[in-house]
Design a protein around this motif. Structure first.
Motif, PDB file in Angstrom:
ATOM      1  N   THR A 138      63.825  -4.595  19.407  1.00  0.00           N
ATOM      2  CA  THR A 138      63.752  -4.320  17.970  1.00  0.00           C
ATOM      3  C   THR A 138      63.874  -5.594  17.143  1.00  0.00           C
ATOM      4  O   THR A 138      63.715  -5.547  15.913  1.00  0.00           O
ATOM      5  CB  THR A 138      64.855  -3.334  17.531  1.00  0.00           C
ATOM      6  N   LEU A 139      64.165  -6.719  17.778  1.00  0.00           N
ATOM      7  CA  LEU A 139      64.346  -7.969  17.028  1.00  0.00           C
ATOM      8  C   LEU A 139      63.002  -8.519  16.555  1.00  0.00           C
ATOM      9  O   LEU A 139      62.089  -8.711  17.368  1.00  0.00           O
ATOM     10  CB  LEU A 139      65.032  -9.027  17.892  1.00  0.00           C
ATOM     11  N   PRO A 140      62.851  -8.820  15.272  1.00  0.00           N
ATOM     12  CA  PRO A 140      61.660  -9.541  14.818  1.00  0.00           C
ATOM     13  C   PRO A 140      61.712 -10.981  15.331  1.00  0.00           C
ATOM     14  O   PRO A 140      62.786 -11.504  15.661  1.00  0.00           O
ATOM     15  CB  PRO A 140      61.783  -9.517  13.292  1.00  0.00           C
ATOM     16  N   ARG A 152      51.210 -13.057  20.977  1.00  0.00           N
ATOM     17  CA  ARG A 152      51.781 -12.373  22.137  1.00  0.00           C
ATOM     18  C   ARG A 152      52.912 -11.429  21.720  1.00  0.00           C
ATOM     19  O   ARG A 152      53.100 -10.362  22.317  1.00  0.00           O
ATOM     20  CB  ARG A 152      52.277 -13.400  23.154  1.00  0.00           C
ATOM     21  N   ALA A 153      53.673 -11.810  20.706  1.00  0.00           N
ATOM     22  CA  ALA A 153      54.738 -10.945  20.219  1.00  0.00           C
ATOM     23  C   ALA A 153      54.165  -9.635  19.687  1.00  0.00           C
ATOM     24  O   ALA A 153      54.667  -8.543  19.998  1.00  0.00           O
ATOM     25  CB  ALA A 153      55.540 -11.656  19.131  1.00  0.00           C
ATOM     26  N   GLU A 154      53.111  -9.726  18.899  1.00  0.00           N
ATOM     27  CA  GLU A 154      52.471  -8.524  18.356  1.00  0.00           C
ATOM     28  C   GLU A 154      51.904  -7.658  19.467  1.00  0.00           C
ATOM     29  O   GLU A 154      52.029  -6.426  19.441  1.00  0.00           O
ATOM     30  CB  GLU A 154      51.375  -8.912  17.374  1.00  0.00           C
ATOM     31  N   GLU A 155      51.277  -8.293  20.459  1.00  0.00           N
ATOM     32  CA  GLU A 155      50.710  -7.542  21.583  1.00  0.00           C
ATOM     33  C   GLU A 155      51.794  -6.795  22.359  1.00  0.00           C
ATOM     34  O   GLU A 155      51.542  -5.738  22.932  1.00  0.00           O
ATOM     35  CB  GLU A 155      49.961  -8.494  22.514  1.00  0.00           C
ATOM     36  N   ALA A 156      53.013  -7.362  22.351  1.00  0.00           N
ATOM     37  CA  ALA A 156      54.120  -6.738  23.081  1.00  0.00           C
ATOM     38  C   ALA A 156      54.867  -5.704  22.232  1.00  0.00           C
ATOM     39  O   ALA A 156      55.818  -5.077  22.716  1.00  0.00           O
ATOM     40  CB  ALA A 156      55.094  -7.808  23.550  1.00  0.00           C
ATOM     41  N   GLY A 157      54.447  -5.541  20.990  1.00  0.00           N
ATOM     42  CA  GLY A 157      55.078  -4.549  20.130  1.00  0.00           C
ATOM     43  C   GLY A 157      56.221  -5.060  19.284  1.00  0.00           C
ATOM     44  O   GLY A 157      56.906  -4.273  18.615  1.00  0.00           O
ATOM     45  N   ARG A 159      57.875  -7.173  16.069  1.00  0.00           N
ATOM     46  CA  ARG A 159      57.493  -7.525  14.705  1.00  0.00           C
ATOM     47  C   ARG A 159      57.356  -9.041  14.626  1.00  0.00           C
ATOM     48  O   ARG A 159      58.328  -9.773  14.870  1.00  0.00           O
ATOM     49  CB  ARG A 159      58.537  -7.038  13.693  1.00  0.00           C
ATOM     50  N   ALA A 160      56.178  -9.524  14.304  1.00  0.00           N
ATOM     51  CA  ALA A 160      55.898 -10.957  14.222  1.00  0.00           C
ATOM     52  C   ALA A 160      55.890 -11.372  12.755  1.00  0.00           C
ATOM     53  O   ALA A 160      55.068 -10.907  11.974  1.00  0.00           O
ATOM     54  CB  ALA A 160      54.553 -11.270  14.871  1.00  0.00           C
ATOM     55  N   VAL A 161      56.818 -12.254  12.384  1.00  0.00           N
ATOM     56  CA  VAL A 161      56.979 -12.683  10.995  1.00  0.00           C
ATOM     57  C   VAL A 161      56.422 -14.093  10.836  1.00  0.00           C
ATOM     58  O   VAL A 161      56.847 -15.021  11.534  1.00  0.00           O
ATOM     59  CB  VAL A 161      58.465 -12.638  10.593  1.00  0.00           C
ATOM     60  N   ARG A 162      55.477 -14.237   9.925  1.00  0.00           N
ATOM     61  CA  ARG A 162      54.823 -15.516   9.716  1.00  0.00           C
ATOM     62  C   ARG A 162      55.633 -16.393   8.770  1.00  0.00           C
ATOM     63  O   ARG A 162      56.063 -15.938   7.724  1.00  0.00           O
ATOM     64  CB  ARG A 162      53.395 -15.288   9.186  1.00  0.00           C
ATOM     65  N   VAL A 245      59.619 -14.128  -8.668  1.00  0.00           N
ATOM     66  CA  VAL A 245      59.562 -13.814  -7.240  1.00  0.00           C
ATOM     67  C   VAL A 245      60.946 -13.359  -6.762  1.00  0.00           C
ATOM     68  O   VAL A 245      61.954 -14.002  -7.048  1.00  0.00           O
ATOM     69  CB  VAL A 245      59.113 -15.044  -6.426  1.00  0.00           C
ATOM     70  N   THR A 246      60.988 -12.240  -6.043  1.00  0.00           N
ATOM     71  CA  THR A 246      62.235 -11.744  -5.472  1.00  0.00           C
ATOM     72  C   THR A 246      62.528 -12.493  -4.183  1.00  0.00           C
ATOM     73  O   THR A 246      61.678 -12.565  -3.294  1.00  0.00           O
ATOM     74  CB  THR A 246      62.149 -10.241  -5.181  1.00  0.00           C
ATOM     75  N   VAL A 247      63.717 -13.071  -4.077  1.00  0.00           N
ATOM     76  CA  VAL A 247      64.123 -13.785  -2.872  1.00  0.00           C
ATOM     77  C   VAL A 247      65.072 -12.882  -2.093  1.00  0.00           C
ATOM     78  O   VAL A 247      66.159 -12.544  -2.564  1.00  0.00           O
ATOM     79  CB  VAL A 247      64.800 -15.126  -3.227  1.00  0.00           C
ATOM     80  N   ALA A 248      64.647 -12.456  -0.903  1.00  0.00           N
ATOM     81  CA  ALA A 248      65.419 -11.496  -0.112  1.00  0.00           C
ATOM     82  C   ALA A 248      65.077 -11.659   1.358  1.00  0.00           C
ATOM     83  O   ALA A 248      63.974 -12.105   1.702  1.00  0.00           O
ATOM     84  CB  ALA A 248      65.104 -10.062  -0.571  1.00  0.00           C
ATOM     85  N   PRO A 249      66.004 -11.298   2.259  1.00  0.00           N
ATOM     86  CA  PRO A 249      65.732 -11.447   3.702  1.00  0.00           C
ATOM     87  C   PRO A 249      64.628 -10.525   4.181  1.00  0.00           C
ATOM     88  O   PRO A 249      64.449  -9.422   3.649  1.00  0.00           O
ATOM     89  CB  PRO A 249      67.069 -11.094   4.348  1.00  0.00           C
ATOM     90  N   PHE A 250      63.884 -10.969   5.208  1.00  0.00           N
ATOM     91  CA  PHE A 250      62.816 -10.137   5.773  1.00  0.00           C
ATOM     92  C   PHE A 250      63.364  -9.143   6.779  1.00  0.00           C
ATOM     93  O   PHE A 250      62.733  -8.147   7.095  1.00  0.00           O
ATOM     94  CB  PHE A 250      61.739 -10.998   6.446  1.00  0.00           C
ATOM     95  N   ALA A 251      64.562  -9.431   7.319  1.00  0.00           N
ATOM     96  CA  ALA A 251      65.183  -8.547   8.311  1.00  0.00           C
ATOM     97  C   ALA A 251      66.468  -7.979   7.733  1.00  0.00           C
ATOM     98  O   ALA A 251      67.209  -8.681   7.039  1.00  0.00           O
ATOM     99  CB  ALA A 251      65.499  -9.318   9.599  1.00  0.00           C
ATOM    100  N   ALA A 252      66.726  -6.719   7.999  1.00  0.00           N
ATOM    101  CA  ALA A 252      67.944  -6.077   7.479  1.00  0.00           C
ATOM    102  C   ALA A 252      69.158  -6.652   8.177  1.00  0.00           C
ATOM    103  O   ALA A 252      69.104  -6.982   9.359  1.00  0.00           O
ATOM    104  CB  ALA A 252      67.859  -4.586   7.696  1.00  0.00           C
TER     105      ALA A 252
END
Length: 252
Positions: A138-140, A152-157, A159-162, A245-252
């Motif tokens: 579940t880790l991005p 490869r991360a996306e192919e494995a399911g 979450r890939a964060v750019r 622009v809202t500055v906030a984390p991408f992961a909870a």
């Protein structure tokens, strides 16, 4: 518009301090905390995670090659099995430290030479992905747009964060200018803030040769060991928020 600001922290070692993590963690929204292989010691990492938790900053494991002397900025020709084991080891160590201070590891980001290697190195990219899958699928994961690692991360399911970089120069192909070459580092706060605003609002960055490079990112990195890192972070956050622009984390 929304963007995450991340920073590399926890890189002091024993009596050798590096960066002003406490001040930086009061500005950014995500913390890429070293895991002891390229930098950091248990006491430093515990203190860094405690401060991050106190500020409500999301914690990520910044995994790297086993290279304290080279600060993880030298390529190591590790086998896939060795690299997978090393990444799992680092994830587990930092996650344990995080939990001891009321937090947890919420994502993974490779560091330094490993980060750059798995832009193109298929076997090592697959090894890092395998480590994440085996530890917590579940880790991005955070990485360079267009890299073998994110593909490869996306192919494995996963979450890939750019990720984009506030204080690093880009080449026309969207890769980073190697450290030590002209234009690799940008340290002027106003220039860095304007670059990040362009990246977030226009989806582009200007390369060292003047080329406009299209980049869609969810997180922007500031390096904790860059000269004046705290001033850069403050300038970037103020410029973004002034522009709505809202500055906030991408992961909870």
């Amino acid at each position: 518009m929304r963007i995450d600001l991340n920073a590399d922290v926890g890189e002091s070692f024993g009596r050798w301090p590096l960066g002003d993590d406490d001040a930086l963690l009061a500005v950014v929204t995500s913390a890429n905390v070293a895991c002891g292989f390229h930098a950091g010691d248990p006491l430093t990492l515990t203190g860094t995670c405690r401060v991050a938790v106190g500020h409500g900053v999301t914690i990520g494991a910044q995994v790297g090659y086993r290279d304290l002397a080279g600060f993880g900025r030298r390529f190591l020709d590790a086998s896939p099995a060795e690299l997978t084991a090393d990444v799992v080891y680092q994830l587990g160590a930092l996650d344990g430290i995080c939990r001891s201070v009321g937090g947890r590891v919420a994502y993974l980001k490779p560091h330094g030479a490993l980060y750059n290697a798995i832009v193109h190195h298929e076997a090592q990219a697959a090894a890092v992905v395998a480590a994440v899958i085996s530890y917590d699928a579940t880790l991005p994961v955070l990485g360079l747009p267009g890299s073998a690692f994110l593909r490869r991360a996306e192919e494995a399911g996963l979450r890939a964060v750019r990720e984009g970089f506030a204080d690093r120069g880009y080449r026309a192909d969207g890769t980073l200018v190697p450290r030590g070459e002209p234009g690799a580092l940008i340290t002027d706060p106003a220039a860095v803030a304007e670059r990040v605003l362009q990246l977030v609002t226009d989806g582009s960055v200007t390369a060292v040769d003047g080329t406009r490079v299209s980049l869609q990112v969810e997180s922007v990195c500031l390096h904790g060991d860059t000269a004046g890192a705290v001033d850069l972070a403050r300038a970037v956050r103020a410029r973004l928020e002034d522009d709505g622009v809202t500055v906030a984390p991408f992961a909870a």
